[in-house]
Design an enzyme around this catalytic site. Structure first.
Site, PDB file in Angstrom:
ATOM      1  N   SER A 195       0.216  -0.975  -0.005  1.00 16.36           N
ATOM      2  CA  SER A 195       0.123  -0.607   0.101  1.00 16.36           C
ATOM      3  C   SER A 195       1.292   0.844   0.187  1.00 16.36           C
ATOM      4  CB  SER A 195      -1.091  -0.222   1.501  1.00 16.36           C
ATOM      5  OG  SER A 195      -2.011   1.057   1.193  1.00 16.36           O
ATOM      6  N   THR A 196       0.758   1.950   1.032  1.00 18.27           N
ATOM      7  CA  THR A 196       1.777   3.636   1.077  1.00 18.27           C
ATOM      8  C   THR A 196       2.969   3.394   1.119  1.00 18.27           C
ATOM      9  OG1 THR A 196      -0.018   4.321   2.508  1.00 18.27           O
ATOM     10  CG2 THR A 196       1.700   5.850   2.519  1.00 18.27           C
TER      11      THR A 196
ATOM     12  N   HIS B 115      -2.530  -0.678  -3.079  1.00 20.37           N
ATOM     13  CA  HIS B 115      -3.850  -0.626  -2.362  1.00 20.37           C
ATOM     14  C   HIS B 115      -3.471   1.167  -3.902  1.00 20.37           C
ATOM     15  CE1 HIS B 115      -4.206  -1.864   1.046  1.00 20.37           C
ATOM     16  NE2 HIS B 115      -4.914  -2.947   0.615  1.00 20.37           N
TER      17      HIS B 115
ATOM     18  N   MET C 137      -0.381   0.700   5.182  1.00 22.51           N
ATOM     19  CA  MET C 137      -0.877   1.277   5.670  1.00 22.51           C
ATOM     20  C   MET C 137      -2.122   0.851   6.172  1.00 22.51           C
ATOM     21  SD  MET C 137      -3.487   5.154   6.462  1.00 22.51           S
ATOM     22  CE  MET C 137      -0.930   6.233   6.858  1.00 22.51           C
TER      23      MET C 137
ATOM     24  N   ASP D  63      -4.390  -5.138   6.166  1.00 25.14           N
ATOM     25  CA  ASP D  63      -5.516  -5.180   4.750  1.00 25.14           C
ATOM     26  C   ASP D  63      -3.992  -6.870   4.478  1.00 25.14           C
ATOM     27  OD1 ASP D  63      -6.574  -6.426   3.041  1.00 25.14           O
ATOM     28  OD2 ASP D  63      -6.035  -5.334   1.184  1.00 25.14           O
TER      29      ASP D  63
END
Length: 365
Positions: free
Chosen positions: A176-177, A202, A296, A299
């Site tokens: 993600s991030t 993401h 972050m 998930d």
């Protein structure tokens, strides 16, 4: 004290119980753990140590299969003892300790030093806590026993078998991030002979095709946005389309195909790492390698645990090299990861697990 009657019963039937040394300065904690061991048909407590000095001598004399280790002890604390043990006489260790204000730091350092798992001691008076604690202890000890024949740098656990063959294998990556920068660095270290790589980053709709095109020009793999029903090929990486879930399924004639679907948000995301990892656990199991990169939230953490329970070998990016340590941290907390490594060590480690040579990163040339 060692459960001699249990050990004798195993000897008479030709079996071999899991031999556990309990190390804790609390007599109550030692008694509780030894009682748990006595209730198992395949385990035996071979000894109890109240501090690191006693533990050292018992390990020399008893050569246990697994050691349970407290963190706060008189004299040498648990982390210092763990570091010396792994350096001088590597032995599978399950840390069993009470939470403290430095709990997360302690968990991560224990993982980096080679502990198989970290289990919190139960809180007194909490309904069902003792039963749940016993179940966790038993599961982790049995997992630890499978590490006896192998030792890895970092997070120590059982290794997958038949690593030299990439046939029927998959690599699944969640990010993600910070992942848009971390993933290309990982892919640059893979070999063109690598099995299919599936990537959930993401990302909203409209961006993933351009992202895949950028990755395609940066490393040894052919990278594209995944298409539903597409056969998965070695030497290729497939990026989940933004706004859609990516999963994997068995092809009718063998091999794997991509499954790209709409559907509800999972773990507040679409695409979701959880969806990918669950599908890989189902169709590839022990033939899979899972990787959790910077991001972050949580998930994919529980699904990564399912992936590990299916026999996969999982790695997580360490805190020092993560832009956001949320997703790797949650995966570690879930007991999903066998190793926690710096970003630039993950690609070479994946290749080593597959018996392949890692590519040289452009930054190294």
């Amino acid at each position: 004290m060692p459960n001699q009657s249990l050990r004798s019963s195993f000897a008479s039937t030709g079996g071999a119980p899991l031999r556990v040394l309990v190390v804790d300065d609390s007599a109550t904690a030692r008694a509780m753990l030894c009682a748990i061991l006595a209730r198992q048909h395949d385990m035996v407590c071979v000894g109890e140590a109240a501090d690191a000095l006693q533990a050292r001598e018992m390990i020399r004399g008893l050569d246990p299969d697994v050691v349970t280790l407290d963190m706060v002890m008189p004299g040498m604390d648990g982390l210092d003892f763990l570091e010396r043990l792994m350096r001088l006489r590597p032995t599978p260790v399950v840390v069993i300790a009470a939470p403290t204000r430095q709990h997360q730091t302690t968990v991560l350092r224990a993982a980096a030093l080679g502990a198989v798992a970290f289990i919190d001691k139960p809180l007194p008076g909490t309904p069902g806590a003792i039963e749940a604690f016993e179940q966790r202890v038993v599961v982790r000890l049995r997992e630890a026993a499978r590490t006896r024949q192998g030792r890895r740098t970092g997070w120590m656990t059982e290794a997958p078998v038949s690593l030299a063959s990439t046939s029927g294998r998959l690599i699944a990556i969640g990010a993600s991030t910070g992942g848009t920068e971390a993933t290309p660095r990982l892919l640059a270290r893979l070999s063109p002979a690598a099995p299919p790589v599936l990537i959930v980053q993401h990302m909203p709709a409209g961006f993933s095709a351009r992202y895949a095109a950028r990755l395609n020009g940066l490393g040894p793999l052919a990278v594209s946005e995944a298409r539903d029903g597409e056969p998965l090929q070695s030497g290729h990486a497939y990026v989940a389309p933004g706004g859609q879930h990516l999963a994997v399924d068995r092809a009718a004639g063998g091999g794997f195909i991509a499954r790209v679907t709409d559907g509800e948000l999972v773990q507040r995301h679409r695409p979701s790492v959880d969806v990918l990892f669950r599908s890989v656990a189902k169709v590839a199991g022990e033939r899979a390698i899972g990787v959790m990169l910077t991001g972050m939230g949580g998930d994919g953490a529980l699904a990564m645990r399912l992936l590990r329970e299916a026999g996969a070998y999982n790695l997580a990016q360490d805190e020092a090299t993560s832009a956001i340590f949320g997703m790797p941290r949650e995966a570690i907390r879930a007991g999903a990861c066998q190793e926690v490594l710096p970003l630039d060590a993950i690609g070479p480690r994946v290749m080593a697990l597959l018996g392949l040579r890692s590519e040289t990163s452009p930054a190294d040339r």
